[in-house]
Design an enzyme around this catalytic site. Structure first.
Site, PDB file in Angstrom:
ATOM      1  N   HIS A 132      -8.077   0.184   4.934  1.00 52.24           N
ATOM      2  CA  HIS A 132      -8.398  -0.717   6.041  1.00 52.24           C
ATOM      3  C   HIS A 132      -9.867  -0.642   6.473  1.00 52.24           C
ATOM      4  CE1 HIS A 132      -4.194  -1.035   5.976  1.00 52.24           C
ATOM      5  NE2 HIS A 132      -3.893  -0.064   6.806  1.00 52.24           N
ATOM      6  N   LYS A 167      -5.660   9.792  14.887  1.00 51.81           N
ATOM      7  CA  LYS A 167      -4.377   9.662  15.588  1.00 51.81           C
ATOM      8  C   LYS A 167      -4.520  10.367  16.922  1.00 51.81           C
ATOM      9  CE  LYS A 167      -1.683   8.156  12.101  1.00 51.81           C
ATOM     10  NZ  LYS A 167      -0.932   6.912  12.229  1.00 51.81           N
ATOM     11  N   LYS A 170       0.850  -1.179   0.000  1.00 53.37           N
ATOM     12  CA  LYS A 170       0.000   0.000   0.000  1.00 53.37           C
ATOM     13  C   LYS A 170       0.891   1.236   0.000  1.00 53.37           C
ATOM     14  CE  LYS A 170      -0.600   1.685   4.596  1.00 53.37           C
ATOM     15  NZ  LYS A 170      -1.422   2.126   5.675  1.00 53.37           N
ATOM     16  N   ASP A 214      -3.530  -5.490   1.706  1.00 46.03           N
ATOM     17  CA  ASP A 214      -4.099  -4.651   2.744  1.00 46.03           C
ATOM     18  C   ASP A 214      -3.973  -5.507   3.993  1.00 46.03           C
ATOM     19  OD1 ASP A 214      -5.697  -3.430   4.653  1.00 46.03           O
ATOM     20  OD2 ASP A 214      -6.933  -2.492   3.125  1.00 46.03           O
ATOM     21  N   HIS A 215      -2.983  -5.178   4.823  1.00 41.71           N
ATOM     22  CA  HIS A 215      -2.660  -6.142   5.890  1.00 41.71           C
ATOM     23  C   HIS A 215      -3.811  -6.343   6.873  1.00 41.71           C
ATOM     24  CE1 HIS A 215      -1.429  -2.511   8.100  1.00 41.71           C
ATOM     25  NE2 HIS A 215      -1.777  -3.208   9.164  1.00 41.71           N
ATOM     26  N   LYS A 232      -5.589  -9.982   9.251  1.00 34.93           N
ATOM     27  CA  LYS A 232      -5.833 -10.099  10.695  1.00 34.93           C
ATOM     28  C   LYS A 232      -6.908 -11.148  10.973  1.00 34.93           C
ATOM     29  CE  LYS A 232      -4.610  -5.350  11.867  1.00 34.93           C
ATOM     30  NZ  LYS A 232      -3.456  -5.557  12.746  1.00 34.93           N
TER      31      LYS A 232
END
Ligand SMILES: NC(=O)c1ccc[n+]([C@@H]2O[C@H](COP(=O)([O-])OP(=O)(O)OC[C@H]3O[C@@H](n4cnc5c(N)ncnc54)[C@H](OP(=O)(O)O)[C@@H]3O)[C@@H](O)[C@H]2O)c1
Lengths: 355, 523
Positions: free
Chosen positions: B274, B374, B182, B211-212, B216
């Site tokens: 994500h 964030k 990405k 897309d890590h 998951k």
């Protein structure tokens, strides 16, 4: 070495710190519930986790010694209600006694103890007859149950009753001289039989299979002239299961037994030809497998505790190899590997070798 | 023939069909292959890729004939590369400390090739080197190229791989697969251009866009929860669900990545990829099968059904925020505008909240609220389905506290699990109702540790399973929706809302939900 600290005197503390607390055999569940209620009034909250009923049946001291640490190691991976049935038909004393304890660990982040519970029932003399009915009352509903033996189960009416309605039977045929006993048990129960002996050899089977991946030619497997396995007496049944697997996968049939130069051997049919399979004596463990084809191609696997070296016509490569712990194997047995379809056919073929 | 041999067990032996492989359970072992990592001198290789591959080796998930070839501009010998990777694996691998026997065997398959991403001769040299390694290690030409370089290099790397004759888009055997990191584009038009460039050389079936999040465990469990249980799916629609909240919060600030973040912002960094994947899996219809294309077809349908925000009304549906200085979990956090590499008057969003409608039968009328930020109070990703109330308030007269709606919350990280909130009677002589949580936690039900996302994804790519990788049209569909927001921000004068670091975002975000009579959960 410093001696271990004495068990706490408080009953609830004893319970949550992994020490046995004696309870009334007629009201195990009630006493256990009371202990949990009291354990939960402290400053840390206690969560009980349970995804299996795990029943461990032992009938000798040696078995008890072997099974107990296995059950303890296991609850770290599979939260379960463990019921240890310590059955001593030849012992005298109180017929049935019950003890409970909790196995707790702090969740990462703290603040929460996650506990599983273990119930030990000691039966002496004719007390063993009560074990199946006591067990039925103790199984947590809606979750599967497994019965574990560190060897083969005894062949008696009590065990047969114990196995009714069980989802998985876990045993270890490593020391079994006759594998037909396992097959017979499999035919008697409706549950899946998971054999730690079989699961232990899974990494080796995978490496053997991988030895015939491209660029090797798997077609060689159908042109085998000779297969030799080097195994010590401790790995005899494992070696026979391995032959069973090869035979079942590769369509061998009609094994005829003979002894040649001290090695046990079988002549078998494969399609329209025959092949020789031999079991050569080694000192300990399963140390090697050799495949030779009609065309003179030779694939040799040398097995050490840490690596398997595959030698294909002189080209060598080494694959790391390690044994899984027995607790890991039991975890595997409770999962999908515990109902491995290949096992039945491998076992059946291995039993044919005994004829 | 033996009694146990069934008709499926008629063995056909050819060079690709190994009869001993048939039926081996529990193990998914890929064919012999080499992985070539572009940008092997970089951070991702050290922190994620090599540690993941080493862990796969420990778990015997890699084939016996395997090689990893690092490729980058930095000069390094094989030995130096091995030493660097050993240090990285000792620090970051899931299986630690390193097992010397496994490491030695793993390291014997590690190689390094210096080269320039632009220079065709470097690719020719790489090709020759790979052929030598193939012969040495018994690999029959299967390759995975992992592009772990800055995105600007993706097109040229793919083009050169093609020009050097190192990829054959049609051949299954030996296979060539290319993993692309990405971000895949920065807006709709760059994503379309990149897709065109990549698909000019490769076929879609050999492109693995990472897309890590999809690697998951809990994201996969979301599918299991929905489609392996009979209980939830009947409730999973606008008849029972009032609204859905998806949160992806990070407690850290931008951690010195000002240069990157000023360009990206949270909408590109977290939401387009994500959170939109999580949204798509939460909202999609049951796929026909778990095959890659069936699954991705359903996700694309959701993304295509996202209602475009009406022109000129972005403020009603999007809140962008930026953190001021504050304290996060007892630690001082400087303001976004004071971070290095950030313009003192930057309007770049470090927080975004969205209200999304999905125009299909299942979800008509159910708002999906997404937020990501964030410098939030804690790191957490979760999906929460907030259900409609009971049709009648039977205990309205006597209950002293109004019943709260039922909530099914799926925690993706950390502390993965599922919880269901329902009302229960407080013990006593009154009809007081209190919300209680029924919790399932991965940690307590399965003692085993879940694999790292990169372990799963690398293994899937080696096995040729694209289900957990994003398809070209999926990426474009999500950019299509997101890019309109970026355009609006560029053209409209809208302000960025400020929030204190260590809080759950700007007040405007709360007001957006309040207008609908809703409220953000405290995750
Ligand atoms: N790090 C993460 O956690 C993370 C997370 C998600 C996605 N990603 C993505 O993964 C990829 C790699 O990330 P990374 O953190 O490893 O990046 P990185 O350390 O900045 O770069 C990787 C390597 O690429 C080469 N490189 C750097 N700048 C270049 C340039 N301008 N032109 C050509 N080559 C250049 C460098 O190797 P040489 O100079 O030796 O050639 C560098 O070692 C990126 O696409 C990133 O967006 C990273």
């Amino acid at each position: 070495m410093t001696p271990p600290p004495p068990p706490p005197t408080d009953e609830v503390e004893r319970f949550t710190s992994g020490h046995n607390v004696a309870v009334d055999v007629a009201a195990i569940e009630r006493d256990l519930a009371a202990l949990w209620r009291k354990a939960n009034t402290g400053s840390v909250s206690v969560t009980r986790a349970c995804s299996w009923n795990l029943v461990v049946h032992t009938s000798t001291d040696a078995e008890f010694k072997q099974a107990q640490p296995l059950a303890d190691a296991l609850v770290a991976s599979v939260p379960s209600r463990t019921v240890v049935l310590n059955d001593r038909p030849n012992a005298t004393g109180t017929e049935v006694e019950a003890f409970v304890t909790a196995n707790c660990k702090m969740l990462p982040g703290g603040g929460k103890l996650v506990c599983t519970e273990e119930i030990t029932i000691e039966a002496r003399g004719r007390g063993g007859e009560h074990l199946p009915s006591l067990l039925r009352a103790l199984l947590v509903p809606d979750i599967p149950s497994a019965v574990l033996w560190s060897d083969l189960p005894p062949n008696n009416a009590m065990v047969a009753e114990l196995l009714v309605g069980v989802d998985r039977v876990i045993l270890d045929s490593t020391r079994a001289s006759e594998l037909f006993r396992v097959e017979r048990l499999g035919a008697q129960v409706t549950s899946r039989v998971a054999d730690l002996n079989w699961l232990r050899s899974a990494p080796l089977r995978l490496i053997i299979a991988a030895a015939f991946d491209a660029p090797s030619d798997p077609a060689m497997l159908f042109k085998l002239r000779r297969v030799s396995i080097d195994a010590g007496p401790d790995a005899d049944s494992s070696a026979r299961l391995l032959i069973g697997w090869l035979g079942a996968r590769l369509g061998w049939s009609s094994p005829e037994r003979h002894t040649e130069r001290g090695a046990r051997g079988w002549t078998m049919s494969r399609q329209d030809r025959t092949l020789q399979v031999e079991l050569r004596a080694a000192e300990r463990g399963l140390t090697g497998v050799t495949f030779e084809s009609d065309e003179g191609v030779r694939v040799r696997l040398d097995v050490t505790p840490s690596a398997v070296t595959i030698d294909t016509q002189g080209t060598k490569r080494s694959v790391p190899f390690s044994q899984r712990s027995d607790a890991d194997l039991v975890v595997a047995a409770l999962g999908s590997r515990g109902s491995d379809k290949l096992y039945q056919s491998a076992l059946h073929f291995a039993v044919e070798l005994e004829r | 023939m033996h009694a146990w041999a069934t008709s499926e067990e008629v063995f056909v032996a050819d060079r690709t069909n190994n009869p001993l492989r048939q039926g081996l359970v529990g193990e998914r072992l890929p064919e012999p292959a080499s992985i070539v990592i572009f940008g092997a001198s970089g951070d991702l290789t050290k922190r994620k890729l090599l540690p993941a591959l080493y862990t796969l080796a420990c778990e015997r998930m890699l084939p016996p004939s395997f090689a990893i070839v690092g490729f980058a501009r930095k000069a390094m010998t094989d030995e130096e590369f091995r030493a660097e990777m050993k240090e990285a694996c000792s620090k970051f691998a899931r299986s630690r400390p390193l097992d010397p026997a496994v490491w030695d065997s793993f390291a014997s398959g590690l190689f390094y090739q210096q080269g320039d991403y632009e220079d065709l001769a470097s690719y020719q040299a790489l090709k020759t080197r790979l052929a030598t390694i193939d012969a040495q290690r018994g690999i029959s030409g299967n390759r995975v190229f992992y592009l772990s370089t800055p995105p600007s290099t993706f097109p040229v790397a793919v083009a050169r791989l093609g020009a050097a004759g190192m990829v054959d888009p049609q051949a299954d055997r030996p296979f060539t697969r290319v993993i692309i990191e990405k971000p895949f584009g920065t807006d709709l038009s760059t994503a379309q251009t990149l897709n065109r460039e990549v698909l000019g050389v490769l076929s879609e079936k050999s492109v693995y866009r990472i897309d890590h999040y999809l690697g998951k465990e809990t994201v996969q469990n979301l599918m299991v929860l929905r489609f392996a249980n009979g209980l939830f799916e009947p409730l999973w629609n606008n008849r029972y669900v009032d609204h859905v909240q998806i949160t992806g919060a990070e407690s850290i600030g931008i951690e010195g990545r000002g240069g990157y973040f000023e360009q990206a912002g949270i909408l590109r960094d977290m939401v387009q990829n994500h959170l939109f994947q999580v949204l798509a899996i939460t909202a999609m219809e049951p796929p026909v099968s778990t095959s890659a294309d069936d699954l991705r077809d359903e996700k694309v349908k959701v993304l295509k059904a996202l209602r475009p925000i009406p022109e000129g009304r972005f403020d009603e549906f999007v809140v962008r925020g930026q953190y001021r200085a504050g304290t996060v979990a007892g630690r001082r956090q400087v303001a976004y505008r004071e971070e290095t590499g950030v313009a003192p008057d930057s309007k770049r969003e470090s927080y975004v909240a969205l209200k999304i409608h999905i125009d299909n039968w299942r979800w008509a009328g159910v708002p999906f609220y997404l937020r990501s930020g964030k410098a939030m109070p804690k790191k957490v990703t979760e999906v929460a389905l907030v259900f409609r109330g009971a049709p009648l308030r039977l205990f309205g007269e006597t209950a002293r506290v109004a019943p709260q709606p039922n909530v099914l919350a799926i925690r993706i990280q950390p502390d993965e699990g599922v919880s269901l909130r329902f009302g229960a009677k407080v013990p006593g002589n009154t009809m007081d109702i209190q919300p209680v949580n029924m919790e399932f936690r991965y940690g307590t039900s399965f003692g085993t540790e879940p694999p790292e996302a990169y372990e799963r994804l690398l293994l899937d790519c080696l096995l040729g399973d694209q289900a957990l990788f994003t398809r070209g049209d999926e990426v474009e569909a999500s950019w299509k929706w997101i890019s309109r927001i970026h355009k609006a921000w560029e053209t409209e004068r809208g302000e960025v809302e400020m929030y204190d670091a260590g809080t759950w975002g700007p007040d405007e975000s709360d007001r957006m939900l309040l207008r609908d009579g809703h409220q953000w959960r405290r995750p």
